[in-house]
Design an enzyme around this catalytic site. Structure first.
Site, PDB file in Angstrom:
ATOM      1  N   ARG A  14      21.890  67.704  57.347  1.00  0.00           N
ATOM      2  CA  ARG A  14      22.883  66.682  57.720  1.00  0.00           C
ATOM      3  C   ARG A  14      24.089  66.726  56.774  1.00  0.00           C
ATOM      4  NH1 ARG A  14      25.813  62.757  55.448  1.00  0.00           N
ATOM      5  NH2 ARG A  14      24.020  62.154  54.173  1.00  0.00           N
ATOM      6  N   ASP A  15      23.910  66.253  55.552  1.00  0.00           N
ATOM      7  CA  ASP A  15      25.039  66.206  54.613  1.00  0.00           C
ATOM      8  C   ASP A  15      25.549  67.623  54.362  1.00  0.00           C
ATOM      9  OD1 ASP A  15      26.863  65.268  52.762  1.00  0.00           O
ATOM     10  OD2 ASP A  15      25.419  64.123  51.614  1.00  0.00           O
ATOM     11  N   HIS A 205      21.807  59.946  45.020  1.00  0.00           N
ATOM     12  CA  HIS A 205      22.406  60.911  45.956  1.00  0.00           C
ATOM     13  C   HIS A 205      23.702  61.400  45.300  1.00  0.00           C
ATOM     14  CE1 HIS A 205      23.484  62.170  50.220  1.00  0.00           C
ATOM     15  NE2 HIS A 205      24.681  62.151  49.664  1.00  0.00           N
ATOM     16  N   HIS A 207      26.542  64.123  44.444  1.00  0.00           N
ATOM     17  CA  HIS A 207      27.216  65.386  44.764  1.00  0.00           C
ATOM     18  C   HIS A 207      27.564  66.092  43.459  1.00  0.00           C
ATOM     19  CE1 HIS A 207      27.748  65.121  49.215  1.00  0.00           C
ATOM     20  NE2 HIS A 207      27.340  63.901  48.943  1.00  0.00           N
ATOM     21  N   CYS A 238      31.240  65.428  52.178  1.00  0.00           N
ATOM     22  CA  CYS A 238      31.611  64.480  53.222  1.00  0.00           C
ATOM     23  C   CYS A 238      33.000  64.830  53.732  1.00  0.00           C
ATOM     24  CB  CYS A 238      31.588  63.053  52.677  1.00  0.00           C
ATOM     25  SG  CYS A 238      32.164  61.856  53.891  1.00  0.00           S
ATOM     26  N   ASN A 247      26.185  68.896  47.763  1.00  0.00           N
ATOM     27  CA  ASN A 247      25.209  68.024  47.115  1.00  0.00           C
ATOM     28  C   ASN A 247      24.572  68.792  45.961  1.00  0.00           C
ATOM     29  OD1 ASN A 247      25.207  67.118  50.113  1.00  0.00           O
ATOM     30  ND2 ASN A 247      24.198  65.466  49.005  1.00  0.00           N
TER      31      ASN A 247
HETATM   32  P1  HMG Z   1      35.568  54.269  66.076  1.00  0.00           P
HETATM   33  O1  HMG Z   1      36.591  55.204  66.635  1.00  0.00           O
HETATM   34  O2  HMG Z   1      36.043  53.088  65.300  1.00  0.00           O
HETATM   35  O3  HMG Z   1      34.508  53.788  67.187  1.00  0.00           O
HETATM   36  O4  HMG Z   1      34.580  55.118  65.184  1.00  0.00           O
HETATM   37  P2  HMG Z   1      34.636  53.133  68.574  1.00  0.00           P
HETATM   38  O5  HMG Z   1      33.453  52.235  68.725  1.00  0.00           O
HETATM   39  O6  HMG Z   1      36.010  52.581  68.799  1.00  0.00           O
HETATM   40  O7  HMG Z   1      34.430  54.385  69.549  1.00  0.00           O
HETATM   41  C1  HMG Z   1      35.348  55.462  69.622  1.00  0.00           C
HETATM   42  C2  HMG Z   1      34.713  56.628  70.345  1.00  0.00           C
HETATM   43  O8  HMG Z   1      33.569  57.084  69.585  1.00  0.00           O
HETATM   44  C3  HMG Z   1      34.168  56.258  71.737  1.00  0.00           C
HETATM   45  O9  HMG Z   1      34.264  57.426  72.522  1.00  0.00           O
HETATM   46  C4  HMG Z   1      32.705  55.981  71.468  1.00  0.00           C
HETATM   47  O10 HMG Z   1      31.902  56.185  72.611  1.00  0.00           O
HETATM   48  C5  HMG Z   1      32.395  57.025  70.403  1.00  0.00           C
HETATM   49  P3  HMG Z   1      35.505  57.662  73.523  1.00  0.00           P
HETATM   50  O11 HMG Z   1      35.512  56.465  74.420  1.00  0.00           O
HETATM   51  O12 HMG Z   1      36.746  57.751  72.632  1.00  0.00           O
HETATM   52  O13 HMG Z   1      35.158  58.981  74.172  1.00  0.00           O
HETATM   53  N1  HMG Z   1      31.260  56.620  69.572  1.00  0.00           N
HETATM   54  C6  HMG Z   1      30.167  57.380  69.401  1.00  0.00           C
HETATM   55  N2  HMG Z   1      29.825  58.592  69.876  1.00  0.00           N
HETATM   56  C7  HMG Z   1      28.618  59.090  69.501  1.00  0.00           C
HETATM   57  N3  HMG Z   1      27.780  58.431  68.663  1.00  0.00           N
HETATM   58  C8  HMG Z   1      28.101  57.220  68.174  1.00  0.00           C
HETATM   59  C9  HMG Z   1      29.330  56.653  68.552  1.00  0.00           C
HETATM   60  N4  HMG Z   1      29.939  55.492  68.239  1.00  0.00           N
HETATM   61  C10 HMG Z   1      31.125  55.483  68.892  1.00  0.00           C
HETATM   62  N5  HMG Z   1      27.249  56.600  67.344  1.00  0.00           N
HETATM   63  C11 HMG Z   1      32.475  55.563  64.138  1.00  0.00           C
HETATM   64  C12 HMG Z   1      33.513  54.512  64.479  1.00  0.00           C
HETATM   65  C13 HMG Z   1      31.513  54.959  63.144  1.00  0.00           C
HETATM   66  C14 HMG Z   1      31.733  55.973  65.395  1.00  0.00           C
HETATM   67  C15 HMG Z   1      33.213  56.799  63.532  1.00  0.00           C
HETATM   68  O14 HMG Z   1      34.026  56.354  62.494  1.00  0.00           O
HETATM   69  C16 HMG Z   1      32.273  57.851  63.034  1.00  0.00           C
HETATM   70  O15 HMG Z   1      31.575  58.489  63.812  1.00  0.00           O
HETATM   71  N6  HMG Z   1      32.247  58.067  61.691  1.00  0.00           N
HETATM   72  C17 HMG Z   1      31.295  58.970  61.112  1.00  0.00           C
HETATM   73  C18 HMG Z   1      31.832  59.571  59.855  1.00  0.00           C
HETATM   74  C19 HMG Z   1      30.775  60.419  59.238  1.00  0.00           C
HETATM   75  O16 HMG Z   1      29.835  60.852  59.872  1.00  0.00           O
HETATM   76  N7  HMG Z   1      30.928  60.706  57.913  1.00  0.00           N
HETATM   77  C20 HMG Z   1      30.002  61.507  57.213  1.00  0.00           C
HETATM   78  C21 HMG Z   1      28.693  60.839  56.955  1.00  0.00           C
HETATM   79  S1  HMG Z   1      28.723  59.698  55.591  1.00  0.00           S
HETATM   80  C22 HMG Z   1      28.487  60.677  54.190  1.00  0.00           C
HETATM   81  O17 HMG Z   1      28.480  61.874  54.267  1.00  0.00           O
HETATM   82  C23 HMG Z   1      28.191  60.002  52.877  1.00  0.00           C
HETATM   83  C24 HMG Z   1      26.710  60.069  52.494  1.00  0.00           C
HETATM   84  O18 HMG Z   1      26.262  61.396  52.403  1.00  0.00           O
HETATM   85  C25 HMG Z   1      26.489  59.378  51.144  1.00  0.00           C
HETATM   86  C26 HMG Z   1      27.450  59.855  50.046  1.00  0.00           C
HETATM   87  O19 HMG Z   1      27.505  61.047  49.776  1.00  0.00           O
HETATM   88  O20 HMG Z   1      28.100  58.997  49.492  1.00  0.00           O
HETATM   89  C27 HMG Z   1      25.827  59.359  53.528  1.00  0.00           C
HETATM   90 MG    MG Z   2      26.545  62.712  50.691  1.00  0.00          MG
END
Ligand code: HMG
Ligand code: MG
Length: 296
Positions: A14-15, A205, A207, A238, A247
């Site tokens: 995933r990450d 966690h 990096h 990320c 990571n």
């Molecule tokens: P948004 O644009 O505000 O959401 O995104 P929305 O509700 O307005 O929906 C917009 C579109 O997204 C719509 O589709 C929804 O259907 C779709 P459209 O009508 O435009 O075709 N949608 C989805 N599609 C699939 N699955 C879903 C979903 N939700 C809405 N669950 C949202 C808000 C949260 C969805 C967006 O900002 C997003 O997907 N962000 C993810 C970012 C991400 O994955 N970042 C990396 C992970 S975090 C990380 O790595 C840190 C971590 O490792 C810890 C660390 O290291 O600190 C965990």
């Molecule tokens: Mg991370």
């Protein structure tokens, strides 16, 4: 005193892969099967986020459908909202992970909402997860610094972590998203959070952007912590944290823990082989020093 055992939470699929060039479905499935064969018991297999935001994770349902599930392995996935949770359940994950931040700016850039709004969204996930008897893990990003805001107040880290535990998270994973921490401030942050939450309910966690992750883990290792997150071959980062390289590499973590006599149940050489293969497929060199030494 150091712990006798550490549970490794493997985030490579995933990450790791969310920030690498797109990889085919078969290679992802082989990676996860390879990881479970090494003895890893907790594997974050995918992410049910918007495919427009993170296209690399768009095939998470297919990945979860095609892996060979091992009875004693927990396969989890990230779920930012109820829609993500429902997709994860349909794909038969064993647990889910919600994710927010200790930094408002990062939260906005990463999930397009404030910290308070993210918690409101998670509330619906916690309710649905309880009904489905699914455990929820939670991440707090930017615990040692933010790419947009710089230094982060550790009391804010503690408050967001506590809110997540109060809502029902079984564990909060403290993310040094951009790897800027050093041993002393990593330990101070952990001690501040541990004032409110038992260390057994926390995970680290870190990096490795600045090469400090292993040193930071060592500084926190005698705190009662029992889970550490890492990624095979040190993959990942990320996409919404510019400069967030990989990571902490699972191979490097294993080498240190085993050297300290701490059990993990994971076969290091076998894992190095899995890391070598995925790096070949991605056309990159492993960022794990231990892997570079072992695969020489
Ligand atoms: P948004 O644009 O505000 O959401 O995104 P929305 O509700 O307005 O929906 C917009 C579109 O997204 C719509 O589709 C929804 O259907 C779709 P459209 O009508 O435009 O075709 N949608 C989805 N599609 C699939 N699955 C879903 C979903 N939700 C809405 N669950 C949202 C808000 C949260 C969805 C967006 O900002 C997003 O997907 N962000 C993810 C970012 C991400 O994955 N970042 C990396 C992970 S975090 C990380 O790595 C840190 C971590 O490792 C810890 C660390 O290291 O600190 C965990
Ligand atoms: Mg991370």
């Amino acid at each position: 005193m150091y712990p006798k055992q550490i549970s490794i939470y493997e985030v490579g699929p995933r990450d790791g892969l969310q920030n690498e060039a797109q990889l085919g479905l078969e290679a992802k499935v082989q990676l996860i099967n390879g990881l479970s064969a090494c003895g890893l018991k907790r594997i974050e297999a995918g992410s049910f986020v918007s495919p427009k935001w993170v296209p690399q994770m768009a095939d998470s349902t297919a990945v979860l459908q095609q892996i060979e599930r091992q009875q004693n392995v927990t396969y989890s996935a990230l779920t930012p909202n109820l829609s993500g949770f429902e997709q994860a359940i349909a794909a038969h994950v064993n647990e889910v992970a919600v994710f927010t931040a200790a930094s408002e700016s990062f939260c906005q850039r990463n999930i397009n909402c404030s910290i308070a709004e993210s918690l409101r969204r998670f509330d619906t996930i916690f309710v649905a997860a309880k009904a489905a008897n699914i455990k929820v893990r939670a991440y707090v990003s930017c615990v040692l610094g933010c790419p947009y805001e710089g230094a982060i107040n550790i009391e804010q880290v503690a408050a967001v972590s506590q809110a997540l535990i109060d809502m029902g998270a079984y564990q909060v994973s403290l993310g040094d998203t951009i790897g800027v921490g050093t041993p002393q401030n990593a330990r101070q942050m952990l001690d501040a959070v541990s004032q409110r939450i038992a260390p057994q309910q926390l995970a680290l966690h870190f990096h490795d952007t600045y090469g400090q992750a292993l040193a930071n883990i060592l500084a926190c290792l005698d705190s009662g912590i029992s889970t550490i997150d890492s990624a095979v071959a040190g993959l990942g980062g990320c996409p919404y944290a510019r400069g967030a390289s990989g990571n902490l590499a699972t191979e490097d973590l294993l080498y240190m823990l085993h050297g300290l006599g701490i059990e993990t149940g994971v076969d290091l050489q076998q894992l190095a082989n899995v890391g070598h293969k995925i790096c070949q497929q991605l056309g990159k060199r492993s960022s794990s020093k231990v892997s570079q030494a072992l695969m020489n």
